[in-house]
Design an enzyme around this catalytic site. Sequence first.
Site, mmCIF file in Angstrom:
data_model
loop_
_atom_site.group_PDB
_atom_site.id
_atom_site.type_symbol
_atom_site.label_atom_id
_atom_site.label_comp_id
_atom_site.label_asym_id
_atom_site.label_seq_id
_atom_site.Cartn_x
_atom_site.Cartn_y
_atom_site.Cartn_z
ATOM 1 N N SER A 15 -11.992 9.246 -2.795
ATOM 2 C CA SER A 15 -11.271 8.289 -3.647
ATOM 3 C C SER A 15 -11.070 6.974 -2.910
ATOM 4 O O SER A 15 -11.304 6.879 -1.700
ATOM 5 C CB SER A 15 -9.919 8.868 -4.095
ATOM 6 O OG SER A 15 -8.983 8.783 -3.059
ATOM 7 N N TYR A 154 4.474 5.796 8.548
ATOM 8 C CA TYR A 154 3.165 5.237 8.188
ATOM 9 C C TYR A 154 2.852 4.062 9.110
ATOM 10 O O TYR A 154 1.765 3.988 9.693
ATOM 11 C CB TYR A 154 3.181 4.788 6.728
ATOM 12 C CG TYR A 154 1.851 4.249 6.232
ATOM 13 C CD1 TYR A 154 0.760 5.095 6.053
ATOM 14 C CD2 TYR A 154 1.688 2.893 5.927
ATOM 15 C CE1 TYR A 154 -0.466 4.604 5.592
ATOM 16 C CE2 TYR A 154 0.476 2.397 5.460
ATOM 17 C CZ TYR A 154 -0.598 3.260 5.300
ATOM 18 O OH TYR A 154 -1.803 2.776 4.838
ATOM 19 N N LYS A 158 -0.183 3.770 11.880
ATOM 20 C CA LYS A 158 -1.187 2.708 11.803
ATOM 21 C C LYS A 158 -1.137 1.796 13.040
ATOM 22 O O LYS A 158 -2.159 1.245 13.448
ATOM 23 C CB LYS A 158 -1.007 1.906 10.510
ATOM 24 C CG LYS A 158 -1.254 2.733 9.234
ATOM 25 C CD LYS A 158 -2.664 3.287 9.165
ATOM 26 C CE LYS A 158 -2.975 3.982 7.859
ATOM 27 N NZ LYS A 158 -4.366 4.487 7.791
#
Length: 264
Positions: A15, A154, A158
């Site tokens: 996706s 998150y 990252k």
Amino acid sequence: MKLENRRIWITGAASGIGEAMARQLSGVASLLIISDLNAERLLALKPELEKGITTVDALPFDLSNRTEVEKAADKVLATYGGVDLLINNGGISQRGLFYETTEEVDRRIMEINFFSYVVLTKKMLPPMLAQGFGHIAATSSMTGKFGFPLRSSYAASKHAVQGYFETVGLELYDRGIRVTVASPGRIRTNISVNALSGEGTRYGQMDPGQAGGMPAEKCAARYLRAIRRDQWEVYIGYNEILMIWFKRYLPWLFRKLALRVGKV
Ligand SMILES: NC(=O)c1ccc[n+]([C@@H]2O[C@H](COP(=O)([O-])OP(=O)(O)OC[C@H]3O[C@@H](n4cnc5c(N)ncnc54)[C@H](OP(=O)(O)O)[C@@H]3O)[C@@H](O)[C@H]2O)c1
């Protein structure tokens, strides 16, 4: 690196950005290994990608499961002897205040977004070194350049990708291996829908920022162009990318905007 006739492995390929990259590499790469959690979507995508010179292998596994990650890598090594380009792209976002996010969710996000990239890269490296060339790409985020409300783990994962893979690129430069770290801004995918809440449930909402973001196809094209050009890093998005520069050169402005835009 040129992408024609290469053996390429993409995670998070069923996706969003990963799927768009897979579509753009179909008919270009000699081998495309597409990986994702969702086996059904991978299998549906496989015949669409199989055209021209490209052989497509759908290899589903769970990036949060260390054993599965290692097994998948071993299978790729045993079947194909390795790949020329590994695109570490699978990932999961977060929508939850840090103090309401369980440690289990913190660790899950790190496992998927960071440690799986580390394990796959280490596994794919020996044949790249033996052949004297190879390319490793890692999808970070503009949230890998600054913190932002509701995305504590998150952003941490990252940032980890940025620091780790910049180091990998520096250590391997003289050995013919190139590394590209991509930092997308807001890209129109299901990333916010699939994001984890603080308790680990699916957030389930399309953020307005995502809905109005750059199309995944455009992001994928820029990402692949950066890999072709051996760019060390690439920022991909619209005006939101300015936040990276504000954070670096006008931190007061960055904080003003982040407090306003990320109001919780
Ligand atoms: N969209 C953005 O605005 C944006 C911005 C910056 C960075 N990024 C990064 O870009 C990458 C791709 O995200 P996207 O925007 O394309 O979102 P997406 O459509 O949700 O794609 C993420 C992919 O990662 C896969 N994935 C998630 N957890 C997994 C697991 N445990 N095991 C295996 N596969 C797993 C998903 O598989 P399932 O669908 O099967 O769960 C999905 O195919 C991510 O690393 C994301 O953090 C996105």
